[in-house]
Design a protein around this motif. Structure first.
Motif, PDB file in Angstrom:
ATOM      1  N   ALA A  19      64.983  57.930  23.164  1.00 37.51           N
ATOM      2  CA  ALA A  19      64.810  58.195  21.727  1.00 37.51           C
ATOM      3  C   ALA A  19      65.466  57.105  20.882  1.00 37.51           C
ATOM      4  CB  ALA A  19      65.392  59.555  21.380  1.00 37.51           C
ATOM      5  N   VAL A  20      66.241  56.212  21.505  1.00 40.51           N
ATOM      6  CA  VAL A  20      66.919  55.178  20.733  1.00 40.51           C
ATOM      7  C   VAL A  20      66.120  53.885  20.667  1.00 40.51           C
ATOM      8  CG1 VAL A  20      69.212  56.122  21.141  1.00 40.51           C
ATOM      9  CG2 VAL A  20      68.289  54.428  22.713  1.00 40.51           C
ATOM     10  N   THR A  21      64.935  53.860  21.274  1.00 42.97           N
ATOM     11  CA  THR A  21      64.099  52.673  21.176  1.00 42.97           C
ATOM     12  C   THR A  21      62.740  53.037  20.578  1.00 42.97           C
ATOM     13  OG1 THR A  21      63.196  52.908  23.395  1.00 42.97           O
ATOM     14  CG2 THR A  21      65.166  51.541  23.167  1.00 42.97           C
ATOM     15  N   LEU A  22      62.155  52.057  19.911  1.00 36.52           N
ATOM     16  CA  LEU A  22      60.843  52.218  19.299  1.00 36.52           C
ATOM     17  C   LEU A  22      59.882  51.235  19.958  1.00 36.52           C
ATOM     18  CD1 LEU A  22      61.945  51.981  15.545  1.00 36.52           C
ATOM     19  CD2 LEU A  22      61.684  54.059  16.904  1.00 36.52           C
ATOM     20  N   LEU A  37      56.525  45.250  21.320  1.00 38.38           N
ATOM     21  CA  LEU A  37      57.986  45.124  21.337  1.00 38.38           C
ATOM     22  C   LEU A  37      58.645  46.475  21.556  1.00 38.38           C
ATOM     23  CD1 LEU A  37      58.349  43.075  18.033  1.00 38.38           C
ATOM     24  CD2 LEU A  37      58.432  42.140  20.336  1.00 38.38           C
ATOM     25  N   GLU A  38      59.843  46.444  22.101  1.00 32.67           N
ATOM     26  CA  GLU A  38      60.704  47.622  22.120  1.00 32.67           C
ATOM     27  C   GLU A  38      61.925  47.249  21.296  1.00 32.67           C
ATOM     28  OE1 GLU A  38      61.308  50.193  25.195  1.00 32.67           O
ATOM     29  OE2 GLU A  38      59.252  50.081  25.921  1.00 32.67           O
ATOM     30  N   LEU A  39      62.121  47.976  20.205  1.00 35.11           N
ATOM     31  CA  LEU A  39      63.203  47.690  19.264  1.00 35.11           C
ATOM     32  C   LEU A  39      64.131  48.890  19.168  1.00 35.11           C
ATOM     33  CD1 LEU A  39      61.096  46.097  16.391  1.00 35.11           C
ATOM     34  CD2 LEU A  39      62.500  44.896  18.058  1.00 35.11           C
ATOM     35  N   PRO A  40      65.375  48.667  18.760  1.00 39.49           N
ATOM     36  CA  PRO A  40      66.289  49.799  18.587  1.00 39.49           C
ATOM     37  C   PRO A  40      65.860  50.675  17.411  1.00 39.49           C
ATOM     38  CG  PRO A  40      67.356  47.741  17.966  1.00 39.49           C
ATOM     39  CD  PRO A  40      66.027  47.387  18.527  1.00 39.49           C
ATOM     40  N   ALA A  41      66.188  51.954  17.492  1.00 41.48           N
ATOM     41  CA  ALA A  41      65.905  52.881  16.396  1.00 41.48           C
ATOM     42  C   ALA A  41      66.573  52.357  15.133  1.00 41.48           C
ATOM     43  CB  ALA A  41      66.416  54.273  16.733  1.00 41.48           C
ATOM     44  N   ARG A  88      58.728  53.476  12.694  1.00 41.86           N
ATOM     45  CA  ARG A  88      58.739  54.651  13.569  1.00 41.86           C
ATOM     46  C   ARG A  88      58.080  54.267  14.883  1.00 41.86           C
ATOM     47  NH1 ARG A  88      56.018  59.303  10.120  1.00 41.86           N
ATOM     48  NH2 ARG A  88      54.281  58.055  10.867  1.00 41.86           N
ATOM     49  N   ASP A  89      58.372  55.028  15.915  1.00 47.28           N
ATOM     50  CA  ASP A  89      57.792  54.772  17.220  1.00 47.28           C
ATOM     51  C   ASP A  89      56.268  54.800  17.118  1.00 47.28           C
ATOM     52  OD1 ASP A  89      57.962  54.292  20.005  1.00 47.28           O
ATOM     53  OD2 ASP A  89      57.505  56.400  20.382  1.00 47.28           O
TER      54      ASP A  89
END
Length: 104
Positions: A10-13, A31-35, A75-76
């Motif tokens: 849940a901490v990555t988007l 990309l995978e980015l931090p929340a 948002r994700d």
């Protein structure tokens, strides 16, 4: 995209950044980015700005087809899009196409 994927934290988007440098050419970076990341964070992480010599300031961009500010929270599953400037007014382009078709 499945927003309820239990394998992702849940901490990555997961974000897509799309840019069309020319007609019928689209580059998409996943990309995978931090929340808590913003639109500007996604653009920097995609490295598309550097590849195409674009500056972040004055850039038209948005999320899912809607122009947004660079500090827009992501948002994700969002799709960030870079918009290139129009070279021809869309109404004028339609008129020109119509004239060409009429002559043929």
């Amino acid at each position: 995209m499945d927003r309820a994927d239990p394998t992702r934290s849940a901490v990555t988007l997961r974000i897509e950044v799309a840019y069309s440098p020319a007609p019928r050419q689209v580059q998409v970076v996943t990309l995978e980015l931090p929340a808590g990341s913003t639109l500007a964070d996604a653009l920097r992480a995609s490295r598309l700005l550097e590849q195409h010599g674009l500056a972040l300031e004055g850039l038209r961009c948005g999320v899912w087809g809607r122009v947004q500010a660079l500090d827009w929270p992501l948002r994700d599953g969002d799709r960030v899009e870079l918009y290139r400037p129009l070279t021809v007014d869309p109404k004028e382009a339609r008129r020109l196409r119509y004239k060409r078709q009429r002559r043929a």
